[in-house]
Scaffold this active site. Structure first.
Site, mmCIF file in Angstrom:
data_model
loop_
_atom_site.group_PDB
_atom_site.id
_atom_site.type_symbol
_atom_site.label_atom_id
_atom_site.label_comp_id
_atom_site.label_asym_id
_atom_site.label_seq_id
_atom_site.Cartn_x
_atom_site.Cartn_y
_atom_site.Cartn_z
ATOM 1 N N SER A 49 0.867 -1.185 0.000
ATOM 2 C CA SER A 49 0.000 0.000 0.000
ATOM 3 C C SER A 49 0.904 1.235 0.000
ATOM 4 O O SER A 49 2.088 1.136 0.371
ATOM 5 C CB SER A 49 -0.897 -0.004 1.242
ATOM 6 O OG SER A 49 -0.090 0.202 2.389
ATOM 7 N N ASP A 84 -0.886 -1.556 -4.043
ATOM 8 C CA ASP A 84 -2.238 -1.818 -3.554
ATOM 9 C C ASP A 84 -2.927 -0.487 -3.219
ATOM 10 O O ASP A 84 -2.364 0.333 -2.482
ATOM 11 C CB ASP A 84 -2.103 -2.690 -2.288
ATOM 12 C CG ASP A 84 -3.408 -3.285 -1.843
ATOM 13 O OD1 ASP A 84 -4.302 -3.467 -2.686
ATOM 14 O OD2 ASP A 84 -3.530 -3.600 -0.638
ATOM 15 N N HIS A 85 -4.129 -0.274 -3.766
ATOM 16 C CA HIS A 85 -4.919 0.927 -3.458
ATOM 17 C C HIS A 85 -4.166 2.240 -3.680
ATOM 18 O O HIS A 85 -4.060 3.069 -2.762
ATOM 19 C CB HIS A 85 -5.428 0.895 -2.006
ATOM 20 C CG HIS A 85 -6.403 -0.191 -1.733
ATOM 21 N ND1 HIS A 85 -7.710 -0.150 -2.144
ATOM 22 C CD2 HIS A 85 -6.257 -1.382 -1.084
ATOM 23 C CE1 HIS A 85 -8.329 -1.254 -1.760
ATOM 24 N NE2 HIS A 85 -7.466 -2.027 -1.128
ATOM 25 N N ASP A 105 -6.966 2.833 -7.291
ATOM 26 C CA ASP A 105 -8.205 2.841 -6.512
ATOM 27 C C ASP A 105 -8.888 4.190 -6.664
ATOM 28 O O ASP A 105 -8.575 5.148 -5.953
ATOM 29 C CB ASP A 105 -7.882 2.542 -5.039
ATOM 30 C CG ASP A 105 -9.141 2.484 -4.190
ATOM 31 O OD1 ASP A 105 -10.233 2.846 -4.692
ATOM 32 O OD2 ASP A 105 -9.054 2.073 -3.021
ATOM 33 N N GLU A 135 -10.921 -0.586 -9.289
ATOM 34 C CA GLU A 135 -11.984 -0.915 -8.325
ATOM 35 C C GLU A 135 -13.270 -0.170 -8.654
ATOM 36 O O GLU A 135 -13.267 1.028 -8.883
ATOM 37 C CB GLU A 135 -11.515 -0.545 -6.902
ATOM 38 C CG GLU A 135 -12.567 -0.797 -5.837
ATOM 39 C CD GLU A 135 -12.043 -0.538 -4.420
ATOM 40 O OE1 GLU A 135 -10.823 -0.642 -4.190
ATOM 41 O OE2 GLU A 135 -12.865 -0.218 -3.549
ATOM 42 N N HIS A 177 -12.528 -4.280 4.596
ATOM 43 C CA HIS A 177 -11.137 -4.355 5.057
ATOM 44 C C HIS A 177 -11.101 -4.470 6.579
ATOM 45 O O HIS A 177 -11.936 -3.880 7.261
ATOM 46 C CB HIS A 177 -10.388 -3.073 4.679
ATOM 47 C CG HIS A 177 -10.034 -2.992 3.231
ATOM 48 N ND1 HIS A 177 -10.354 -1.926 2.442
ATOM 49 C CD2 HIS A 177 -9.360 -3.853 2.421
ATOM 50 C CE1 HIS A 177 -9.891 -2.125 1.205
ATOM 51 N NE2 HIS A 177 -9.297 -3.292 1.169
ATOM 52 N N SER A 209 -9.250 -11.318 4.864
ATOM 53 C CA SER A 209 -9.070 -11.825 6.238
ATOM 54 C C SER A 209 -10.414 -12.011 6.916
ATOM 55 O O SER A 209 -11.257 -11.105 6.875
ATOM 56 C CB SER A 209 -8.271 -10.829 7.086
ATOM 57 O OG SER A 209 -7.041 -10.573 6.501
ATOM 58 N N THR A 231 -4.879 -8.136 7.143
ATOM 59 C CA THR A 231 -5.164 -8.114 8.580
ATOM 60 C C THR A 231 -4.809 -9.436 9.287
ATOM 61 O O THR A 231 -4.257 -9.426 10.394
ATOM 62 C CB THR A 231 -6.662 -7.789 8.788
ATOM 63 O OG1 THR A 231 -6.903 -6.520 8.187
ATOM 64 C CG2 THR A 231 -7.043 -7.733 10.254
HETATM 65 O O1 G3H Z 1 -5.867 -4.580 -0.135
HETATM 66 C C1 G3H Z 1 -5.703 -5.268 0.875
HETATM 67 C C2 G3H Z 1 -6.730 -6.074 1.392
HETATM 68 O O2 G3H Z 1 -7.927 -5.931 0.780
HETATM 69 C C3 G3H Z 1 -6.575 -6.775 2.669
HETATM 70 O O3 G3H Z 1 -7.752 -6.800 3.436
HETATM 71 O O4 G3H Z 1 -6.730 -6.504 5.664
HETATM 72 O O5 G3H Z 1 -9.054 -7.264 5.431
HETATM 73 O O6 G3H Z 1 -7.207 -8.775 4.804
HETATM 74 P P1 G3H Z 1 -7.683 -7.378 4.917
HETATM 75 ZN ZN ZN Z 2 -7.896 -3.869 -0.266
#
Ligand code: G3H
Ligand code: ZN
Length: 280
Positions: A49, A84-85, A105, A135, A177, A209, A231
């Site tokens: 991220s 990521d994002h 994102d 997304e 998330h 998660s 997570t």
């Molecule tokens: O982009 C990262 C995730 O979507 C991770 O999600 O922290 O709920 O596993 P999480």
């Molecule tokens: Zn995510």
């Protein structure tokens, strides 16, 4: 070997399999994740991220760490280094630092703006052979300090994104998330099924998660080819550190040495990643 996500995701989608995206947060995390994936002989997507990239010391630091670990540890599986994002600017920074995959994102932007920026990034990614995830709809919960409500993916919007040529689409189907609240409504499988039937392209499930294995299996059968997990590993890491500190005197046996202090956390990440990769 560093690869973009296109090929591994395409073949996962075709065979109703999944590639796990594991968010990495530091050197130890990256090393243990690579070792775990390598021993399981599974391709892996390392998600970074923007705030994790900052914590690493910058996108290029992150790239150098991943590249050097692959070489030094003789990692043989395909590894994809994925932003990521990211915002538009994050995407440009990651591309400049040689990431081979990005997620733009734009889910908090108006649809037209999201589409317009995605188009621009697709052009850049095509030229550089980089894979791109976008997304539509919104994943609820807290990601990188930004709290959002769930908003479901709209089919017509998703179709427009497929047309502009993205490689994978992150869907909002009730996924969140972070930890799932007790009153969570669950995943909207009929929406996922409809998106899968109409789009026929690799879909991404964020907030992996805390979702049951049965639900994850259903998702994979309905076109989810990439599942993002962060997570679960953060909790495993934190609990291992807590255990070490509670059970050991920090001043005994050089426990203050980070190589001792992080021993259980390294083991926890390694085992958790192996457990995740062998689920299906
Ligand atoms: O982009 C990262 C995730 O979507 C991770 O999600 O922290 O709920 O596993 P999480
Ligand atoms: Zn995510």
């Amino acid at each position: 070997m560093l690869v973009n996500a296109k090929e591994i995701i395409k073949s996962a989608y075709k065979n109703k399999q999944v590639i796990f995206h594991i968010n990495i947060n530091n050197l130890e995390w990256t090393k243990q994740t690579l070792l775990a994936a390598n021993i399981e002989k599974k391709p892996i997507i390392l998600g970074v991220s923007p705030s994790a990239a900052k914590y690493f010391g910058g996108y290029s630091v992150c790239y150098s760490i991943v590249k050097s670990l692959i070489k030094e540890l003789r990692i043989k599986i395909p590894v994809c280094l994925h932003l990521d994002h990211g915002s538009y600017d994050d995407c440009i920074k990651a591309i400049k630092a040689k990431f081979n995959s990005i997620m733009f994102d734009g889910s908090r932007l108006p649809f037209e703006k999201n589409l317009e920026i995605s188009k621009k990034l697709i052009e850049i990614c095509k030229k550089k052979n980089i894979s791109i995830e976008c997304e539509i709809g919104r994943i609820g919960g807290n990601e990188d300090g930004i709290v959002s409500d769930v908003s479901y993916t709209k089919l017509n919007e998703a179709k427009a994104f497929k047309e502009i040529g993205i490689d994978m689409l992150a869907v909002g189907i009730g996924n969140i998330h972070g930890e799932y609240p007790k009153d969570w409504k669950g995943l909207n499988f009929s929406l996922l099924s409809q998106l899968n039937d109409e789009l026929k392209m690799p879909l991404v499930l964020h907030g992996g998660s805390g979702i049951s294995d049965d639900d994850l299996k259903k998702c994979i059968n309905l076109g989810i080819s990439k599942i993002n997990i962060n997570t679960e590993l953060q909790i495993a890491n934190a609990k291992a550190i807590e255990k070490f500190v509670k059970n050991n005197n920090i001043m005994d046996n050089k426990n203050y040495n980070p190589r001792n202090l992080y021993k259980l956390s390294n083991e926890a990440i390694y085992h958790k990643v192996r457990e995740i990769l062998t689920k299906f």
